[in-house]
Design a protein around this motif. Structure first.
Motif, PDB file in Angstrom:
ATOM      1  N   SER A 101      17.435  69.951  31.649  1.00 44.86           N
ATOM      2  CA  SER A 101      17.456  69.276  30.347  1.00 44.86           C
ATOM      3  C   SER A 101      16.949  67.857  30.570  1.00 44.86           C
ATOM      4  O   SER A 101      16.823  67.410  31.713  1.00 44.86           O
ATOM      5  CB  SER A 101      18.884  69.225  29.794  1.00 44.86           C
ATOM      6  OG  SER A 101      19.657  68.334  30.572  1.00 44.86           O
ATOM      7  N   THR A 103      18.444  65.007  30.127  1.00 44.31           N
ATOM      8  CA  THR A 103      19.408  64.148  30.816  1.00 44.31           C
ATOM      9  C   THR A 103      19.485  64.487  32.305  1.00 44.31           C
ATOM     10  O   THR A 103      19.503  63.595  33.167  1.00 44.31           O
ATOM     11  CB  THR A 103      20.806  64.272  30.161  1.00 44.31           C
ATOM     12  OG1 THR A 103      20.672  64.021  28.753  1.00 44.31           O
ATOM     13  CG2 THR A 103      21.791  63.294  30.748  1.00 44.31           C
ATOM     14  N   PHE A 129      17.751  55.323  23.807  1.00 38.07           N
ATOM     15  CA  PHE A 129      18.721  56.370  23.500  1.00 38.07           C
ATOM     16  C   PHE A 129      19.811  56.320  24.586  1.00 38.07           C
ATOM     17  O   PHE A 129      19.499  56.211  25.779  1.00 38.07           O
ATOM     18  CB  PHE A 129      18.009  57.732  23.500  1.00 38.07           C
ATOM     19  CG  PHE A 129      18.851  58.850  22.973  1.00 38.07           C
ATOM     20  CD1 PHE A 129      19.003  59.032  21.617  1.00 38.07           C
ATOM     21  CD2 PHE A 129      19.489  59.722  23.841  1.00 38.07           C
ATOM     22  CE1 PHE A 129      19.779  60.070  21.122  1.00 38.07           C
ATOM     23  CE2 PHE A 129      20.269  60.762  23.360  1.00 38.07           C
ATOM     24  CZ  PHE A 129      20.413  60.942  21.999  1.00 38.07           C
ATOM     25  N   ALA A 212      10.812  62.245  24.992  1.00 45.51           N
ATOM     26  CA  ALA A 212      11.489  63.127  24.033  1.00 45.51           C
ATOM     27  C   ALA A 212      10.880  63.042  22.637  1.00 45.51           C
ATOM     28  O   ALA A 212      10.730  64.049  21.955  1.00 45.51           O
ATOM     29  CB  ALA A 212      12.981  62.796  23.982  1.00 45.51           C
ATOM     30  N   TYR A 235      12.855  70.752  22.093  1.00 42.94           N
ATOM     31  CA  TYR A 235      13.460  71.201  20.830  1.00 42.94           C
ATOM     32  C   TYR A 235      13.109  70.307  19.646  1.00 42.94           C
ATOM     33  O   TYR A 235      13.578  70.545  18.542  1.00 42.94           O
ATOM     34  CB  TYR A 235      14.987  71.331  20.971  1.00 42.94           C
ATOM     35  CG  TYR A 235      15.706  70.139  21.575  1.00 42.94           C
ATOM     36  CD1 TYR A 235      15.918  68.975  20.852  1.00 42.94           C
ATOM     37  CD2 TYR A 235      16.197  70.194  22.880  1.00 42.94           C
ATOM     38  CE1 TYR A 235      16.583  67.901  21.410  1.00 42.94           C
ATOM     39  CE2 TYR A 235      16.870  69.128  23.453  1.00 42.94           C
ATOM     40  CZ  TYR A 235      17.059  67.987  22.712  1.00 42.94           C
ATOM     41  OH  TYR A 235      17.716  66.917  23.271  1.00 42.94           O
ATOM     42  N   LYS A 236      12.315  69.259  19.877  1.00 44.65           N
ATOM     43  CA  LYS A 236      11.945  68.385  18.765  1.00 44.65           C
ATOM     44  C   LYS A 236      10.584  68.816  18.230  1.00 44.65           C
ATOM     45  O   LYS A 236      10.467  69.857  17.593  1.00 44.65           O
ATOM     46  CB  LYS A 236      11.957  66.929  19.224  1.00 44.65           C
ATOM     47  CG  LYS A 236      13.340  66.438  19.672  1.00 44.65           C
ATOM     48  CD  LYS A 236      13.273  64.998  20.143  1.00 44.65           C
ATOM     49  CE  LYS A 236      14.576  64.517  20.741  1.00 44.65           C
ATOM     50  NZ  LYS A 236      15.620  64.266  19.748  1.00 44.65           N
TER      51      LYS A 236
HETATM   52  C1  LIG Z   1      15.008  59.636  23.789  1.00 48.56           C
HETATM   53  C2  LIG Z   1      15.940  60.777  24.025  1.00 48.56           C
HETATM   54  N1  LIG Z   1      16.253  61.118  25.282  1.00 48.56           N
HETATM   55  C3  LIG Z   1      17.099  62.146  25.536  1.00 48.56           C
HETATM   56  C4  LIG Z   1      17.669  62.869  24.507  1.00 48.56           C
HETATM   57  C5  LIG Z   1      18.648  63.983  24.740  1.00 48.56           C
HETATM   58  O1  LIG Z   1      18.606  64.558  25.976  1.00 48.56           O
HETATM   59  P1  LIG Z   1      19.190  66.014  26.223  1.00 48.56           P
HETATM   60  O2  LIG Z   1      18.139  66.990  25.816  1.00 48.56           O
HETATM   61  O3  LIG Z   1      19.507  66.049  27.654  1.00 48.56           O
HETATM   62  O4  LIG Z   1      20.403  66.173  25.376  1.00 48.56           O
HETATM   63  C6  LIG Z   1      17.349  62.539  23.187  1.00 48.56           C
HETATM   64  C7  LIG Z   1      17.947  63.324  22.085  1.00 48.56           C
HETATM   65  O5  LIG Z   1      17.707  63.153  20.940  1.00 48.56           O
HETATM   66  C8  LIG Z   1      16.474  61.475  22.948  1.00 48.56           C
HETATM   67  O6  LIG Z   1      16.175  61.118  21.699  1.00 48.56           O
END
Ligand SMILES: Cc1ncc(COP(=O)(O)O)c(C=O)c1O
Length: 423
Positions: A101, A103, A129, A212, A235-236
């Motif tokens: 993922s 993160t 974020f 992201a 997923y975006k």
């Molecule tokens: C800039 C950014 N980084 C990371 C994430 C989320 O990371 P993960 O997919 O590990 O939940 C988001 C979620 O909206 C995001 O906007």
């Protein structure tokens, strides 16, 4: 904007002329909503659903054989998807992999590059974020480095944007990694990836990016820009479904950097099943995979990428720029009580627009209730993401018209929670 025509008929005409008009039929919008939240969760598309169903059928028909006998073999999902992601990110195939993922990828990449660097500080920015900071702080702590001293936060001059100068001011000879988003999640500013990479390199630091909010919406040129590493989710704007597999890029010049979070899925293919206890990372980005690929969260990305490739990332970006330009123009023309928090220059704008209003929370809830799906980012931003895959200019027009009506009727007042800042 002298030639700006804010009429509904002009919006319709723009849609009729738009190159990507046919794409929207491939997606389902819940209810009759105008869906402007594709930068949180992209919509269900039939292409993604088909390749998900294909994997489910293979599970039923092949059982464990599907790891090697399915078409495409599940075992190779990460690399196969990585090759295709490379095509939309300006990377070489071996530089990308679909895995983990966002993160988790921040943990392993920032950790790995921190170990490989001379410095001990990581530069981020105050508009990031939160997960980026959480992960990096924990990586610093794991190395006995106090995050309050070693996480250096570049400041925004206007509370909305981050300039290369602000990044430069935060960088020093102690910097190991500069880690920035390509697009700020709140304001929608598209940062200057090339300039920030150069600033990092001039100080002997690595440059990493969180893509992201740009992957699938913005054309990137990661290899040429010399970006050292990058992470993203699918997923975006990629529309691969909730919690879909993340992705990462490692520049080929950094193929000797060791993953911080080693795991058997990152071992070289030839020896993975010899079950040795000594980790031998696969060459390139593939070595940064960790555990077994989550087949059902990766499978939809095959179909989702068919859509991106058929449309072409340059075409997608230019449609997106047209939609956000149009939205900004309508806000200027029809919503004088709101301001636009997103840069006006196309090259500084990602795929969404931040409309600022002191009661943004109440306004967002009112919009949702009237079938315009947006989201609220405290304290004062209504985020509108006209995804180029399934949103047209007329949808944008209707959304702004609804917002105009809400403000005219003070309809948002009943959506106040009492918790938000009303200034
Ligand atoms: C800039 C950014 N980084 C990371 C994430 C989320 O990371 P993960 O997919 O590990 O939940 C988001 C979620 O909206 C995001 O906007």
């Amino acid at each position: 904007m002298d030639d700006f025509d804010g009429s509904q008929s002009a919006a319709r005409m723009r849609d009729a002329e738009a190159a990507l008009t046919g794409l929207r039929e491939r997606f389902e919008t819940p209810g009759d909503a105008i869906y402007l939240d594709g930068n949180s969760l992209g919509l269900y598309g039939e292409d993604a659903a088909e390749t998900l169903q294909r994997a489910v059928d293979q599970w039923r028909d092949l059982g464990i054989e599907a790891w090697t006998e399915a078409d495409p073999p599940w075992f190779d999902y990460g690399e196969l998807l990585g090759d295709r992601l490379a095509g939309i990110l300006g990377a070489k195939p071996a530089e990308c992999v679909a895995a983990n993922s966002t993160t988790v990828n921040i943990h392993t990449l920032v950790g790995g590059f921190l170990d490989a660097a001379d410095g001990t500080e990581v530069v981020v920015n105050e508009l990031d974020f939160p997960t980026d900071h959480y992960a990096i702080r924990s990586q610093l702590r794991a190395r006995g480095l106090d995050p309050d001293d070693h996480l250096v936060v570049a400041e925004s001059e206007d509370g909305r944007t981050i300039t290369p100068d602000a990044v430069e001011a935060a960088v020093s000879e102690e910097t190991a990694v500069v880690f920035m988003p390509s697009v700020l999640y709140r304001s929608g500013q598209l940062l200057d990836v090339d300039a920030i990479t150069d600033v990092a390199h001039e100080h002997g630091a690595y440059a990493g990016f969180d893509l992201a909010h740009s992957v699938g919406a913005v054309d990137h040129d990661l290899h040429r820009a010399g970006v050292d590493f990058a992470v993203w989710c699918s997923y975006k704007y990629l529309n691969a479904g909730p919690g879909a597999v993340g992705g990462l890029f490692v520049h080929e010049e950094n193929f000797d950097v060791d993953p911080h979070l080693a795991g058997w899925w990152g071992n070289e293919d030839d020896t993975q099943f010899e079950m040795r206890h000594e980790f031998r990372p696969a060459e390139g980005a593939a070595g940064w995979q960790i555990g077994t690929v989550n087949v059902f969260s990766a499978a939809p990305l095959f179909g989702a990428l068919d859509v991106v490739e058929a449309a072409g990332i340059d075409e997608i970006r230019s449609h997106s720029v047209s939609l956000t330009w149009y939205l900004v123009g309508l806000v200027d023309e029809r919503l004088p009580e709101c301001s636009v928090g997103t840069p006006r220059e196309a090259e500084r704008r990602g795929g969404h627009v931040a409309i600022e209003h002191p009661e943004a929370g109440a306004v967002s809830r009112a919009l949702r209730d009237r079938g315009v799906v947006v989201d609220y980012r405290p304290p004062n931003v209504v985020r509108l993401a006209p995804s180029p895959y399934y949103v047209g200019h007329e949808d944008v027009w209707l959304a702004v018209d609804e917002l105009r009506a809400i403000l005219d009727e003070d309809a948002h007042e009943q959506y106040r929670t009492g918790e938000e800042t009303v200034t």
